[in-house]
Enzyme design. Structure first.
Site, mmCIF file in Angstrom:
data_model
loop_
_atom_site.group_PDB
_atom_site.id
_atom_site.type_symbol
_atom_site.label_atom_id
_atom_site.label_comp_id
_atom_site.label_asym_id
_atom_site.label_seq_id
_atom_site.Cartn_x
_atom_site.Cartn_y
_atom_site.Cartn_z
ATOM 1 N N GLY A 31 30.207 33.308 29.968
ATOM 2 C CA GLY A 31 29.302 33.676 31.039
ATOM 3 C C GLY A 31 29.668 33.027 32.357
ATOM 4 O O GLY A 31 30.828 33.064 32.776
ATOM 5 N N LYS B 128 43.043 43.356 43.420
ATOM 6 C CA LYS B 128 41.675 42.853 43.368
ATOM 7 C C LYS B 128 40.742 43.643 44.282
ATOM 8 O O LYS B 128 39.605 43.945 43.916
ATOM 9 C CB LYS B 128 41.643 41.367 43.712
ATOM 10 C CG LYS B 128 42.419 40.478 42.741
ATOM 11 C CD LYS B 128 42.119 39.018 42.920
ATOM 12 C CE LYS B 128 40.761 38.648 42.376
ATOM 13 N NZ LYS B 128 40.626 38.862 40.933
ATOM 14 N N ASP C 135 37.255 40.957 38.420
ATOM 15 C CA ASP C 135 36.982 41.900 39.503
ATOM 16 C C ASP C 135 35.721 42.706 39.215
ATOM 17 O O ASP C 135 34.929 42.974 40.129
ATOM 18 C CB ASP C 135 38.173 42.833 39.698
ATOM 19 C CG ASP C 135 39.431 42.091 40.109
ATOM 20 O OD1 ASP C 135 39.308 41.013 40.730
ATOM 21 O OD2 ASP C 135 40.541 42.581 39.817
ATOM 22 N N ASP D 205 41.396 43.719 26.517
ATOM 23 C CA ASP D 205 42.225 43.308 27.653
ATOM 24 C C ASP D 205 41.316 42.701 28.710
ATOM 25 O O ASP D 205 40.389 43.355 29.192
ATOM 26 C CB ASP D 205 42.964 44.535 28.200
ATOM 27 C CG ASP D 205 43.818 44.230 29.431
ATOM 28 O OD1 ASP D 205 43.991 43.043 29.767
ATOM 29 O OD2 ASP D 205 44.316 45.192 30.048
ATOM 30 N N GLY E 118 34.567 33.165 31.596
ATOM 31 C CA GLY E 118 35.050 34.099 30.585
ATOM 32 C C GLY E 118 33.927 34.546 29.673
ATOM 33 O O GLY E 118 32.823 34.889 30.114
ATOM 34 N N THR F 211 32.894 31.432 37.048
ATOM 35 C CA THR F 211 32.982 32.317 35.895
ATOM 36 C C THR F 211 33.664 31.591 34.746
ATOM 37 O O THR F 211 34.647 30.868 34.941
ATOM 38 C CB THR F 211 33.723 33.614 36.232
ATOM 39 O OG1 THR F 211 35.043 33.302 36.717
ATOM 40 C CG2 THR F 211 32.978 34.392 37.309
ATOM 41 N N GLU G 255 44.297 37.915 47.631
ATOM 42 C CA GLU G 255 45.606 38.549 47.472
ATOM 43 C C GLU G 255 46.100 39.130 48.797
ATOM 44 O O GLU G 255 47.168 39.729 48.846
ATOM 45 C CB GLU G 255 45.543 39.653 46.415
ATOM 46 C CG GLU G 255 45.492 39.145 44.988
ATOM 47 C CD GLU G 255 45.494 40.256 43.956
ATOM 48 O OE1 GLU G 255 45.846 39.973 42.807
ATOM 49 O OE2 GLU G 255 45.130 41.405 44.295
ATOM 50 N N ASN H 31 47.027 47.470 44.520
ATOM 51 C CA ASN H 31 48.318 47.430 43.828
ATOM 52 C C ASN H 31 48.447 48.590 42.849
ATOM 53 O O ASN H 31 47.455 49.194 42.448
ATOM 54 C CB ASN H 31 48.465 46.134 43.007
ATOM 55 C CG ASN H 31 48.506 44.894 43.856
ATOM 56 O OD1 ASN H 31 49.018 44.914 44.981
ATOM 57 N ND2 ASN H 31 47.985 43.798 43.337
#
Length: 279
Positions: free
Chosen positions: A201, A39, A228, A222, A198, A196, A128, A10
Site C-alpha cells: 500500500g 510516465k 503511474d 507485471d 508496492g 508507495t 523523466e 515513450n
C-alpha cells in the site's frame, strides 16, 4: 476541474525473462512485445481511463501515434525532430521489472512548453523530463491555485523551491533513499509525502503524523506502470474532491489492478473497477 500531466512519452519494448540478469551475465528471454509507455503518457492515460478530463504536456517524435492516447487532450503535445523516447522493460517471472530509458524527444521539453494554466485542477509531473520544465509547471500551479503533485521518478535531489511548491510528493521507497527522509522533505516545504510501498500500500506523511493505507491482494503479472496508475488515480481523486487519505485508498486499488496484465497501460482500471476492488 481537470488534470494536467507534465511528463515523458515513450515506446516500450517489453522483454519477459525468468530473472533480471546480474552484471556480466546473460539471460535468455521467454518472449517480447511492444506498447506505449512513458510516465507522462501512462499517468495521463490512467486519469482518462478513470473518466477524468486530462491534458498532456510533452514532446514526442515524428513516429508518435496519437491513437495510443486517444482519450487525452494532446493539443499541448509538441512534435519534435528527435524520436519519441524508448524504454526497454525487463519483466521477470515474479512480475518485477528493470527499466532503461532512452529519452529522445523527452529531453527537449522546456519551460516554454508548459504555458499557462487556466481554471483550476491538479498538475501531475514526473522526472523523466528536464527539471526546468517540471519547476515551471510547479511555479504556474502555485501562482494559479492548482494542486501540484510530483512523482520524483527517476529520483534526483530536489531544489527547496520546488519542494515548497509541491502539495503532494509521491516517491517509492527507492526514490525516498535518494531524496531524504519524509521528515526532512516536510521540513523543506513539501505539503505531504505519500510513500508507495508496492503490495503493502502506501504511507502518508504529514507534519501532524502518518497514516498507513493498506494494499490490495491481486494476482500480479507485471508491476510495470503500477506507480503511474497510482499517481494518475491519486491526481484524479484529488481533482474530484476526495481527501488525500481517500485519494490514496483509491490510488492503492488502481495501482494493484494495474499489475494484473503485461504492459504499462494494459490493465489500467476504470472508476467502476476501482470502486469494486475497494468493496
Amino acid at each position: 476541474m481537470s488534470v494536467v500531466v507534465v511528463g515523458a512519452v515513450n515506446g516500450d519494448l517489453i522483454v519477459r525473462v525468468p530473472r533480471i540478469a546480474a552484471p556480466g551475465s546473460t539471460v535468455i528471454a521467454t518472449g517480447s512485445s511492444t506498447g506505449p509507455g512513458g510516465k507522462g503518457g501512462n499517468q495521463a492515460a490512467a486519469v482518462a481511463r478513470l473518466g477524468g478530463e486530462c491534458a498532456l504536456i510533452a514532446r514526442v517524435g515524428p513516429d508518435f501515434d496519437p491513437a495510443s492516447l486517444s482519450s487525452v487532450d494532446l493539443s499541448r503535445v509538441v512534435r519534435d525532430t528527435a524520436p519519441t523516447g524508448l524504454a526497454v522493460v525487463l519483466v521477470d517471472d515474479a512480475g518485477e521489472n528493470a527499466i532503461t530509458v532512452v529519452p529522445g524527444a523527452n529531453a527537449n521539453l522546456g519551460p516554454a512548453d508548459v504555458g499557462p494554466l487556466t481554471g483550476a485542477g491538479v498538475v501531475l509531473a514526473s522526472l523523466e523530463v528536464p527539471l526546468a520544465a517540471v519547476a515551471e509547471a510547479a511555479r504556474r500551479a502555485a501562482t494559479g491555485g492548482w494542486t501540484f503533485v510530483l512523482n520524483p521518478a527517476p529520483a534526483v535531489p530536489l531544489p527547496d523551491l520546488l519542494l515548497r511548491q509541491t502539495d503532494v510528493l509521491v516517491p517509492n521507497e527507492h526514490e525516498l533513499a535518494v531524496l531524504g527522509s519524509p521528515e526532512a522533505l516536510l521540513a523543506a516545504g513539501a505539503g505531504a509525502v505519500v510513500v508507495t510501498l508496492g503490495a503493502a500500500g502506501c504511507r502518508i506523511h504529514r507534519r501532524a503524523g502518518t497514516v498507513d493505507i493498506p494494499g490490495h491482494r491481486v494476482a500480479t503479472v507485471d508491476t510495470t506502470g503500477a506507480g503511474d496508475a497510482f499517481c494518475g488515480a491519486l491526481a484524479w481523486a484529488l481533482d474530484t474532491g476526495h481527501t488525500l487519505d481517500d485519494a490514496a485508498r483509491l490510488a492503492c486499488a488502481a495501482g494493484a489492478l494495474a499489475t494484473t496484465a503485461v504492459g504499462a497501460r494494459t490493465a489500467q482500471p476504470t472508476a467502476a473497477e476501482v470502486t469494486a476492488s475497494l468493496r
